[in-house]
Design a protein around this motif. Structure first.
Motif, PDB file in Angstrom:
ATOM      1  N   GLY A  45       6.008 -21.345 -20.664  1.00 44.60           N
ATOM      2  CA  GLY A  45       6.880 -21.372 -19.729  1.00 44.60           C
ATOM      3  C   GLY A  45       8.059 -20.378 -20.086  1.00 44.60           C
ATOM      4  N   ILE A  46       8.647 -21.043 -21.025  1.00 48.11           N
ATOM      5  CA  ILE A  46      10.046 -20.525 -20.885  1.00 48.11           C
ATOM      6  C   ILE A  46       9.591 -19.236 -21.055  1.00 48.11           C
ATOM      7  CG2 ILE A  46      11.189 -20.111 -23.102  1.00 48.11           C
ATOM      8  CD1 ILE A  46      10.015 -23.042 -24.133  1.00 48.11           C
ATOM      9  N   ALA A  47       8.797 -18.414 -21.383  1.00 46.56           N
ATOM     10  CA  ALA A  47       8.780 -16.976 -20.950  1.00 46.56           C
ATOM     11  C   ALA A  47       8.315 -16.696 -19.463  1.00 46.56           C
ATOM     12  CB  ALA A  47       7.789 -16.196 -21.850  1.00 46.56           C
ATOM     13  N   ALA A  48       7.840 -17.120 -18.890  1.00 45.26           N
ATOM     14  CA  ALA A  48       7.385 -17.185 -17.318  1.00 45.26           C
ATOM     15  C   ALA A  48       9.115 -17.266 -16.838  1.00 45.26           C
ATOM     16  CB  ALA A  48       6.019 -17.406 -16.906  1.00 45.26           C
ATOM     17  N   ASN A  49       9.878 -18.029 -16.876  1.00 43.44           N
ATOM     18  CA  ASN A  49      10.714 -18.069 -15.968  1.00 43.44           C
ATOM     19  C   ASN A  49      11.942 -18.217 -16.424  1.00 43.44           C
ATOM     20  OD1 ASN A  49      10.161 -20.684 -14.363  1.00 43.44           O
ATOM     21  ND2 ASN A  49       9.584 -21.309 -15.851  1.00 43.44           N
ATOM     22  N   ALA A  50      11.958 -17.659 -17.666  1.00 46.53           N
ATOM     23  CA  ALA A  50      13.066 -16.020 -18.326  1.00 46.53           C
ATOM     24  C   ALA A  50      12.533 -15.013 -18.160  1.00 46.53           C
ATOM     25  CB  ALA A  50      12.925 -16.233 -19.538  1.00 46.53           C
ATOM     26  N   ILE A  51      11.836 -14.745 -17.946  1.00 46.37           N
ATOM     27  CA  ILE A  51      11.152 -13.140 -17.227  1.00 46.37           C
ATOM     28  C   ILE A  51      11.654 -13.090 -15.624  1.00 46.37           C
ATOM     29  CG2 ILE A  51       9.913 -12.059 -16.224  1.00 46.37           C
ATOM     30  CD1 ILE A  51       8.677 -12.282 -19.011  1.00 46.37           C
ATOM     31  N   ASN A  52      11.563 -14.668 -14.831  1.00 46.81           N
ATOM     32  CA  ASN A  52      11.461 -14.698 -13.595  1.00 46.81           C
ATOM     33  C   ASN A  52      13.100 -15.054 -13.164  1.00 46.81           C
ATOM     34  OD1 ASN A  52       9.595 -14.728 -12.196  1.00 46.81           O
ATOM     35  ND2 ASN A  52       8.812 -16.874 -12.661  1.00 46.81           N
ATOM     36  N   LEU A  53      14.223 -15.429 -13.773  1.00 47.16           N
ATOM     37  CA  LEU A  53      15.593 -15.392 -14.069  1.00 47.16           C
ATOM     38  C   LEU A  53      15.674 -14.730 -14.056  1.00 47.16           C
ATOM     39  CD1 LEU A  53      17.697 -17.682 -13.395  1.00 47.16           C
ATOM     40  CD2 LEU A  53      17.958 -17.996 -15.703  1.00 47.16           C
ATOM     41  N   SER A  54      15.785 -13.371 -15.130  1.00 45.30           N
ATOM     42  CA  SER A  54      16.308 -12.736 -15.257  1.00 45.30           C
ATOM     43  C   SER A  54      15.610 -11.872 -14.534  1.00 45.30           C
ATOM     44  CB  SER A  54      15.898 -12.080 -16.230  1.00 45.30           C
ATOM     45  OG  SER A  54      15.846 -10.715 -16.600  1.00 45.30           O
ATOM     46  N   ILE A  55      15.206 -11.811 -13.559  1.00 42.57           N
ATOM     47  CA  ILE A  55      14.927 -10.363 -12.127  1.00 42.57           C
ATOM     48  C   ILE A  55      16.130 -10.361 -11.510  1.00 42.57           C
ATOM     49  CG2 ILE A  55      12.701  -9.892 -10.764  1.00 42.57           C
ATOM     50  CD1 ILE A  55      11.244  -9.862 -13.083  1.00 42.57           C
ATOM     51  N   VAL A  56      15.982 -11.610 -10.980  1.00 44.03           N
ATOM     52  CA  VAL A  56      17.761 -12.834  -9.463  1.00 44.03           C
ATOM     53  C   VAL A  56      18.022 -12.176 -10.164  1.00 44.03           C
ATOM     54  CG1 VAL A  56      17.737 -14.555  -8.365  1.00 44.03           C
ATOM     55  CG2 VAL A  56      15.581 -14.231  -8.871  1.00 44.03           C
ATOM     56  N   LEU A  57      18.495 -12.215 -10.962  1.00 46.30           N
ATOM     57  CA  LEU A  57      19.685 -11.820 -11.830  1.00 46.30           C
ATOM     58  C   LEU A  57      20.890 -10.513 -11.699  1.00 46.30           C
ATOM     59  CD1 LEU A  57      20.354 -15.152 -15.193  1.00 46.30           C
ATOM     60  CD2 LEU A  57      21.770 -15.096 -12.784  1.00 46.30           C
ATOM     61  N   GLN A  58      19.819  -9.947 -12.698  1.00 47.08           N
ATOM     62  CA  GLN A  58      19.771  -8.678 -12.301  1.00 47.08           C
ATOM     63  C   GLN A  58      19.851  -7.620 -10.250  1.00 47.08           C
ATOM     64  OE1 GLN A  58      16.003  -6.138 -14.045  1.00 47.08           O
ATOM     65  NE2 GLN A  58      17.494  -4.672 -13.734  1.00 47.08           N
ATOM     66  N   ARG A  59      18.815  -8.310  -9.481  1.00 44.91           N
ATOM     67  CA  ARG A  59      18.921  -8.526  -8.285  1.00 44.91           C
ATOM     68  C   ARG A  59      20.187  -8.967  -7.729  1.00 44.91           C
ATOM     69  NH1 ARG A  59      14.310  -9.613  -4.381  1.00 44.91           N
ATOM     70  NH2 ARG A  59      15.135  -9.103  -3.064  1.00 44.91           N
TER      71      ARG A  59
ATOM     72  N   ARG B   1      24.525  -9.357 -11.889  1.00 43.48           N
ATOM     73  CA  ARG B   1      25.188  -9.946 -13.090  1.00 43.48           C
ATOM     74  C   ARG B   1      23.908  -9.504 -14.449  1.00 43.48           C
ATOM     75  NH1 ARG B   1      24.007 -16.070 -10.815  1.00 43.48           N
ATOM     76  NH2 ARG B   1      25.016 -16.079 -12.546  1.00 43.48           N
ATOM     77  N   PHE B   2      23.832  -8.220 -14.391  1.00 44.41           N
ATOM     78  CA  PHE B   2      23.265  -7.698 -15.748  1.00 44.41           C
ATOM     79  C   PHE B   2      23.523  -8.405 -16.963  1.00 44.41           C
ATOM     80  CE2 PHE B   2      24.156  -3.793 -12.545  1.00 44.41           C
ATOM     81  CZ  PHE B   2      23.035  -3.679 -12.063  1.00 44.41           C
ATOM     82  N   ALA B   3      24.756  -8.734 -17.829  1.00 43.06           N
ATOM     83  CA  ALA B   3      24.474  -9.635 -19.295  1.00 43.06           C
ATOM     84  C   ALA B   3      24.191 -10.838 -18.921  1.00 43.06           C
ATOM     85  CB  ALA B   3      26.401  -9.988 -19.281  1.00 43.06           C
ATOM     86  N   ASP B   4      24.552 -11.718 -18.237  1.00 38.56           N
ATOM     87  CA  ASP B   4      23.543 -12.506 -16.965  1.00 38.56           C
ATOM     88  C   ASP B   4      21.661 -12.454 -17.314  1.00 38.56           C
ATOM     89  OD1 ASP B   4      25.404 -14.284 -17.375  1.00 38.56           O
ATOM     90  OD2 ASP B   4      26.239 -14.023 -14.822  1.00 38.56           O
ATOM     91  N   ALA B   5      21.338 -11.469 -17.142  1.00 32.16           N
ATOM     92  CA  ALA B   5      20.353 -11.167 -16.984  1.00 32.16           C
ATOM     93  C   ALA B   5      19.538 -11.043 -18.030  1.00 32.16           C
ATOM     94  CB  ALA B   5      20.066  -9.830 -15.918  1.00 32.16           C
TER      95      ALA B   5
ATOM     96  N   ASP C 139      19.013  -2.577 -18.752  1.00 30.96           N
ATOM     97  CA  ASP C 139      19.261  -1.299 -18.986  1.00 30.96           C
ATOM     98  C   ASP C 139      19.525   0.340 -18.188  1.00 30.96           C
ATOM     99  OD1 ASP C 139      20.499  -2.474 -21.418  1.00 30.96           O
ATOM    100  OD2 ASP C 139      19.199  -1.930 -22.962  1.00 30.96           O
ATOM    101  N   LEU C 140      18.355   0.098 -17.556  1.00 29.00           N
ATOM    102  CA  LEU C 140      18.226   1.362 -17.424  1.00 29.00           C
ATOM    103  C   LEU C 140      19.543   1.610 -15.549  1.00 29.00           C
ATOM    104  CD1 LEU C 140      16.859   4.080 -16.497  1.00 29.00           C
ATOM    105  CD2 LEU C 140      14.831   2.295 -15.322  1.00 29.00           C
ATOM    106  N   ASP C 141      18.495   0.025 -15.289  1.00 28.60           N
ATOM    107  CA  ASP C 141      19.993  -0.519 -13.651  1.00 28.60           C
ATOM    108  C   ASP C 141      21.625   0.107 -14.529  1.00 28.60           C
ATOM    109  OD1 ASP C 141      20.299  -0.978 -11.058  1.00 28.60           O
ATOM    110  OD2 ASP C 141      19.671  -3.181 -11.712  1.00 28.60           O
ATOM    111  N   GLU C 142      21.725  -0.331 -15.577  1.00 23.05           N
ATOM    112  CA  GLU C 142      23.114  -0.284 -16.639  1.00 23.05           C
ATOM    113  C   GLU C 142      23.895   0.876 -16.862  1.00 23.05           C
ATOM    114  OE1 GLU C 142      25.896  -3.402 -17.374  1.00 23.05           O
ATOM    115  OE2 GLU C 142      23.983  -4.020 -18.610  1.00 23.05           O
ATOM    116  N   ARG C 143      22.098   2.365 -16.402  1.00 23.71           N
ATOM    117  CA  ARG C 143      22.504   3.576 -17.070  1.00 23.71           C
ATOM    118  C   ARG C 143      22.812   3.528 -18.258  1.00 23.71           C
ATOM    119  NH1 ARG C 143      22.320   6.926 -12.840  1.00 23.71           N
ATOM    120  NH2 ARG C 143      22.468   8.760 -14.294  1.00 23.71           N
ATOM    121  N   ARG C 144      22.393   2.504 -19.322  1.00 20.07           N
ATOM    122  CA  ARG C 144      22.591   2.385 -20.634  1.00 20.07           C
ATOM    123  C   ARG C 144      21.130   2.985 -21.350  1.00 20.07           C
ATOM    124  NH1 ARG C 144      25.412  -1.754 -23.067  1.00 20.07           N
ATOM    125  NH2 ARG C 144      23.523  -2.662 -23.980  1.00 20.07           N
TER     126      ARG C 144
END
Length: 290
Positions: free
Chosen positions: A73-87, A90-94, A125-130
């Motif tokens: 559950g931790i992994a699944a929700n961390a991944i989902n939250l990261s996707i939303v924050l990236q959209r 909010r890259f640092a938060d993602a 990182d790709l989205d931030e061109r890193r």
């Protein structure tokens, strides 16, 4: 997320209070169900383009999973939250959200989840061109994804994107074709669409508008079946560029208009802006050509 199956405990006749173990089990089951419900709310908000509420729901699901030490559950929700924050940009938060997995040495996460988290880091990182750290995270994902791995196509697609960014069109096409070959299962249609889209991009880079349209039309058909608005927009924008490359300004404008309509419906302001800019460029070119 996994659902804990709790065996029912028979109560002794005449017992006034249930055993404490049963109370604890019931509390754990209630928390698990609350985490699942928060996750489902997050999924619904994402489908409706409500990213703020999606982030809140996934964050709550993550908190509840952490309270249970539920690694899946931790992994699944961390991944989902990261996707939303990236959209949301909010890259640092993602990125920091994924620390719930990468910096948690007390729990055992499956190699598949570790690969998925590493791939998420690469995409941020790709989205931030890193590009250098993105390459490093892709390598970590591949290391976790040994043998027959469901993420093989996704890893190859990210490598194709990195090659495109580096200007290595032939290498990008090679990775995309490998991703296409690795994504033939019914559960891998999204990665097959990604591979086809990337092959369309490489054809555009090579000046082959007709070849690009063949690949992009296939990607569009899959993305419409899956129901992926943001990917549909990418397909339509690329099809517009392919039409423009072939001198079909009206066709290009029509594709851009469709992309803008989908973006507006999906509340994707960045997609709207890009489509509008491309439509304006077609209109200006048409005015100059008169």
């Amino acid at each position: 997320m996994r659902l804990l199956l709790l065996a029912g405990l028979a109560l002794l006749a005449g017992c006034a209070q249930p055993p404490k173990a049963t109370n604890a089990a019931r509390l754990e089951a209630a928390r698990q169900e609350a985490a699942l419900e928060a996750n489902r709310r997050g999924d619904t908000y994402v489908r409706h383009g409500d990213l703020d509420n999606a982030a809140r729901a996934y964050r709550e699901a993550l908190r509840l999973s952490q309270s249970l030490e539920d690694a899946e559950g931790i992994a699944a929700n961390a991944i989902n939250l990261s996707i939303v924050l990236q959209r949301q940009g909010r890259f640092a938060d993602a990125r920091s959200t994924l620390n719930a997995v990468t910096e948690n040495s007390n729990l055992r996460f499956t190699p598949a989840r570790l690969a998925e988290v590493s791939l998420r880091q690469a995409l941020i990182d790709l989205d931030e061109r890193r590009f250098v750290p993105a390459e490093e995270w892709v390598a970590r994902a591949a290391a976790h994804c040994a043998g027959r791995c469901a993420l093989a196509g996704a890893i190859l697609n990210v490598r194709a994107q990195l090659a495109l960014q580096a200007g290595n069109n032939d290498q990008a096409a090679t990775h995309a074709r490998a991703a296409q070959a690795a994504s033939r299962g019914p559960a891998e249609r999204a990665e097959l669409a990604n591979a086809l889209r990337l092959l369309g991009f490489t054809a555009l880079r090579a000046g082959d508008g007709a070849g690009a349209r063949i690949q992009l039309e296939q990607a569009l058909a899959l993305d419409r079946e899956i129901g992926a608005p943001r990917k549909i927009v990418l397909d339509l924008l690329a099809l517009g560029r392919a039409a423009a490359l072939g001198g079909d300004r009206d066709g290009a404008r029509a594709y851009y208009a469709r992309a803008m309509a989908v973006s507006e419906a999906d509340r994707d302001n960045a997609g709207v802006a890009e489509a509008r800019a491309l439509m304006d460029s077609v209109d200006k070119a048409a005015a100059i050509g008169k």
